[in-house]
Design a protein around this motif. Structure first.
Motif, PDB file in Angstrom:
ATOM      1  N   GLN A  67      -4.752   6.982  -4.108  1.00 38.89           N
ATOM      2  CA  GLN A  67      -4.902   6.845  -2.660  1.00 38.89           C
ATOM      3  C   GLN A  67      -5.091   5.403  -2.209  1.00 38.89           C
ATOM      4  N   ILE A  68      -5.394   4.484  -3.128  1.00 37.45           N
ATOM      5  CA  ILE A  68      -5.537   3.086  -2.684  1.00 37.45           C
ATOM      6  C   ILE A  68      -4.204   2.514  -2.229  1.00 37.45           C
ATOM      7  N   ARG A  71      -4.613   2.793   1.381  1.00 38.13           N
ATOM      8  CA  ARG A  71      -5.817   2.189   1.926  1.00 38.13           C
ATOM      9  C   ARG A  71      -5.763   0.678   1.757  1.00 38.13           C
ATOM     10  N   SER A  72      -6.523  -0.023   2.574  1.00 35.95           N
ATOM     11  CA  SER A  72      -6.714  -1.453   2.367  1.00 35.95           C
ATOM     12  C   SER A  72      -7.913  -1.612   1.437  1.00 35.95           C
ATOM     13  N   SER A  80     -13.240   5.279  -1.553  1.00 36.53           N
ATOM     14  CA  SER A  80     -13.497   6.125  -0.391  1.00 36.53           C
ATOM     15  C   SER A  80     -13.943   5.327   0.823  1.00 36.53           C
ATOM     16  N   SER A  82     -12.822   2.256   1.680  1.00 35.50           N
ATOM     17  CA  SER A  82     -11.769   1.388   2.208  1.00 35.50           C
ATOM     18  C   SER A  82     -11.006   2.092   3.316  1.00 35.50           C
ATOM     19  N   PRO A  83     -10.607   1.363   4.354  1.00 32.13           N
ATOM     20  CA  PRO A  83      -9.938   2.006   5.503  1.00 32.13           C
ATOM     21  C   PRO A  83      -8.505   2.423   5.182  1.00 32.13           C
ATOM     22  N   TRP A  84      -8.071   3.510   5.807  1.00 35.79           N
ATOM     23  CA  TRP A  84      -6.700   3.984   5.679  1.00 35.79           C
ATOM     24  C   TRP A  84      -5.752   3.070   6.442  1.00 35.79           C
ATOM     25  N   SER A 302      -3.831  -2.737  -3.526  1.00 34.32           N
ATOM     26  CA  SER A 302      -3.174  -1.693  -2.731  1.00 34.32           C
ATOM     27  C   SER A 302      -1.665  -1.891  -2.724  1.00 34.32           C
TER      28      SER A 302
END
Length: 335
Positions: A67-68, A71-72, A80, A82-84, A302
């Motif tokens: 998922q990274i 995300r940033s 978890s 880090s912002p999307w 990322s």
């Protein structure tokens, strides 16, 4: 009346005999069968536990970190925290000036290696299987299998030495002997794919041919005896007995190879063969991800994860296509 009563009794008996028996609870039956199977073959299930644990720990658990790519990622915030950012880094890769060149280089090296090496591995197994001289067959098997155990770093060092323009460069000495001019192979971008591919084939031919040799050993010997009686030559036996006999194995291994075609298992080899002069043709996805994600002074995890995920998706699509085509062509597939 007696006749009609007996007729009705007969019909009832027939219907009772033909009526389906009450079905047992399938869930209870399957659970009982599974427990019985596990109890009878518990040694096999215990042997399965280590590879199953390895698969879960090293293949499925790390998927949480995928998922990274969306995300940033910042190490201080964790995954978890880090912002999307959605598809930001995928768009960044496709809009970069060198993305198309990196993709083109990757496809060239990968498919060149697959299409040049795969038929040769099968051909080597067929030739060894049809060789009557046992000592010669063992010598060829040993000489083709031994390079697989040579370190990648040593192989690259050998390539640099053999292709050098100095006096110890064997290849250029042969070119000089026939009146040609020495070639700087390692600095010519157009030579990179060929050097990488054919050195891979030399190193892995014996190892990759083992599975086909094992498949050939399982073919019924009576087929060969019948072919000899009918006067079939070795070439005919190879075409009409050997090839059809190992075709399911060839299909499965080819599908698996297609599914891994973009991974370039010899990342370290490509990285060691790279230099500033051949970078236009040697920069592939795996080295690009390493340089942007780890080796950079400002690593962008990322961005590197997005490129790696895109590379994996290409492998998945190729695997699905190869499996579907194989199932339609020769009714052999992974699923």
């Amino acid at each position: 009346m007696n006749n009609s009563a007996s007729a009705r009794t007969t019909e009832l008996d027939v219907s009772a005999a033909t009526a389906p028996a009450s079905q047992p609870d399938r869930r209870w039956y399957s659970a009982r069968s599974l427990r019985k199977e596990a109890r009878n073959n518990y040694q096999l299930y215990l042997m399965m536990l280590p590879p199953l644990a390895w698969l879960i720990i090293f293949m499925y658990v790390p998927m949480y970190g995928v998922q990274i790519a969306f995300r940033s990622f910042r190490a201080v915030d964790g995954i978890s925290g880090s912002p999307w950012v959605g598809l930001k880094y995928f768009k960044k890769f496709f809009h970069s000036y060198d993305s198309m060149q990196v993709l083109a280089n990757t496809f060239e090296v990968c498919f060149y290696t697959l299409l040049a090496g795969f038929p040769l591995y099968v051909l080597l197994a067929l030739l060894l299987n049809n060789t009557n001289r046992r000592r010669f067959r063992r010598f060829v098997q040993m000489s083709t299998f031994a390079p697989y155990f040579i370190s990648i770093t040593v192989v690259v060092g050998m390539l640099i030495q053999f292709l050098s323009v100095q006096d110890y460069g064997i290849v250029n000495n042969i070119i000089r002997f026939f009146g040609g001019e020495p070639i700087l192979f390692m600095t010519k971008p157009e030579w990179f794919s060929s050097i990488y591919t054919w050195s891979n084939i030399w190193q892995g031919a014996g190892f990759n041919a083992i599975i086909y040799i094992a498949a050939l050993a399982g073919i019924d010997q009576e087929l060969y005896e019948a072919a000899v009686v009918d006067g079939a030559s070795k070439l005919r036996r190879m075409l009409h007995i050997d090839l059809p006999g190992i075709m399911p194995t060839v299909s499965i291994t080819f599908i698996l190879a297609i599914g891994q075609v973009m991974n370039l298992g010899f990342f370290d080899k490509i990285y060691l063969m790279q230099n500033s002069l051949n970078l236009d043709r040697s920069e592939v996805i795996s080295t690009y991800v390493y340089k942007t994600g780890l080796a950079s002074s400002l690593p962008n995890y990322s961005y590197a994860a997005a490129i790696g995920l895109f590379n994996t998706m290409i492998n998945l699509v190729l695997l699905l296509l190869a499996n579907r085509i194989s199932r339609r062509v020769n009714q052999t597939s992974l699923w």
